[in-house]
Design a protein around this motif. Structure first.
Motif, mmCIF file in Angstrom:
data_model
loop_
_atom_site.group_PDB
_atom_site.id
_atom_site.type_symbol
_atom_site.label_atom_id
_atom_site.label_comp_id
_atom_site.label_asym_id
_atom_site.label_seq_id
_atom_site.Cartn_x
_atom_site.Cartn_y
_atom_site.Cartn_z
ATOM 1 N N ALA A 8 -3.496 4.045 -2.092
ATOM 2 C CA ALA A 8 -3.703 2.937 -3.025
ATOM 3 C C ALA A 8 -3.158 1.662 -2.407
ATOM 4 O O ALA A 8 -2.256 1.709 -1.579
ATOM 5 C CB ALA A 8 -3.010 3.212 -4.351
ATOM 6 N N THR A 59 -1.717 5.050 -10.354
ATOM 7 C CA THR A 59 -1.707 3.618 -10.617
ATOM 8 C C THR A 59 -0.660 2.951 -9.738
ATOM 9 O O THR A 59 0.517 3.330 -9.774
ATOM 10 C CB THR A 59 -1.399 3.318 -12.087
ATOM 11 O OG1 THR A 59 -2.356 3.969 -12.931
ATOM 12 C CG2 THR A 59 -1.446 1.819 -12.347
ATOM 13 N N SER A 63 1.414 -0.520 -8.731
ATOM 14 C CA SER A 63 1.837 -1.773 -9.347
ATOM 15 C C SER A 63 2.909 -2.411 -8.490
ATOM 16 O O SER A 63 3.465 -1.772 -7.582
ATOM 17 C CB SER A 63 2.353 -1.531 -10.773
ATOM 18 O OG SER A 63 3.472 -0.660 -10.767
ATOM 19 N N TYR A 117 -8.170 2.133 -4.733
ATOM 20 C CA TYR A 117 -7.683 3.510 -4.681
ATOM 21 C C TYR A 117 -8.609 4.388 -3.857
ATOM 22 O O TYR A 117 -9.821 4.167 -3.793
ATOM 23 C CB TYR A 117 -7.602 4.097 -6.098
ATOM 24 C CG TYR A 117 -6.633 3.386 -6.996
ATOM 25 C CD1 TYR A 117 -7.063 2.342 -7.815
ATOM 26 C CD2 TYR A 117 -5.296 3.754 -7.024
ATOM 27 C CE1 TYR A 117 -6.170 1.668 -8.628
ATOM 28 C CE2 TYR A 117 -4.393 3.096 -7.842
ATOM 29 C CZ TYR A 117 -4.838 2.047 -8.641
ATOM 30 O OH TYR A 117 -3.951 1.389 -9.448
ATOM 31 N N ILE A 144 -2.486 -2.820 -3.347
ATOM 32 C CA ILE A 144 -2.489 -3.918 -4.303
ATOM 33 C C ILE A 144 -2.299 -5.213 -3.528
ATOM 34 O O ILE A 144 -1.395 -5.330 -2.699
ATOM 35 C CB ILE A 144 -1.422 -3.727 -5.397
ATOM 36 C CG1 ILE A 144 -1.521 -4.830 -6.445
ATOM 37 C CG2 ILE A 144 -0.023 -3.606 -4.815
ATOM 38 C CD1 ILE A 144 -0.710 -4.519 -7.716
ATOM 39 N N THR A 164 -6.361 -4.181 -7.154
ATOM 40 C CA THR A 164 -6.002 -2.838 -6.710
ATOM 41 C C THR A 164 -7.200 -2.093 -6.132
ATOM 42 O O THR A 164 -8.356 -2.394 -6.454
ATOM 43 C CB THR A 164 -5.419 -2.012 -7.868
ATOM 44 O OG1 THR A 164 -6.385 -1.936 -8.916
ATOM 45 C CG2 THR A 164 -4.144 -2.636 -8.403
ATOM 46 N N LYS A 219 0.831 -1.202 0.000
ATOM 47 C CA LYS A 219 0.000 0.000 0.000
ATOM 48 C C LYS A 219 0.870 1.258 0.000
ATOM 49 O O LYS A 219 2.009 1.227 0.430
ATOM 50 C CB LYS A 219 -0.917 0.026 1.231
ATOM 51 C CG LYS A 219 -1.910 -1.121 1.296
ATOM 52 C CD LYS A 219 -2.819 -1.003 2.512
ATOM 53 C CE LYS A 219 -3.802 -2.144 2.563
ATOM 54 N NZ LYS A 219 -4.713 -2.054 3.735
#
Length: 119
Positions: free
Chosen positions: A49, A68, A70, A59, A51, A57, A35
């Motif tokens: 955010a 974004t 990743s 947000y 993942i 994902t 995060k």
């Protein structure tokens, strides 16, 4: 001792982009939820955010569609691509890696990276 190190912060004009990176000193990312959080002056730290291990994902509404998140487990790294930055995105950004429900559990934080967006 596990250390998370952020990089990529800086000063950018409104509408610009930055990419934050976070790496760990020990290979833990492949089994952790990753995060990004941020903390603006005078405000509480907030989630930006996240993942999951399987790549899902999530947000904050304030960054949805502009940021974004990743992960690259092979490089033991996580990233936050930030586009169309706004002055209200100015904050110290922290990466977080956590594993819960599976022993051993852990949670680690980075030291923070300053992002400043000028109007």
């Amino acid at each position: 001792q596990v250390q998370l190190v952020e990089s990529g912060g800086g000063l950018v004009q409104a509408g610009g982009s930055l990419r934050l990176a976070c790496t760990a000193s020990v290979r833990i990312f492949s089994t952790a939820t990753l995060k990004w959080y941020r903390q603006a002056p005078g405000k509480e730290r907030e989630h930006v955010a996240g993942i999951s291990i399987d790549g899902r994902t999530a947000y904050s509404p304030s960054v949805e569609g502009r940021f974004t998140i990743s992960r690259d487990n092979a490089k033991n790294a996580m990233y936050l691509q930030m586009n169309n930055l706004k002055p209200e995105d100015t904050a110290v950004y922290y990466c977080n890696a956590a594993r819960r429900g599976i022993t051993p559990t852990f949670e680690f934080w980075g030291q923070g990276a300053q992002v400043t967006v000028s109007s």
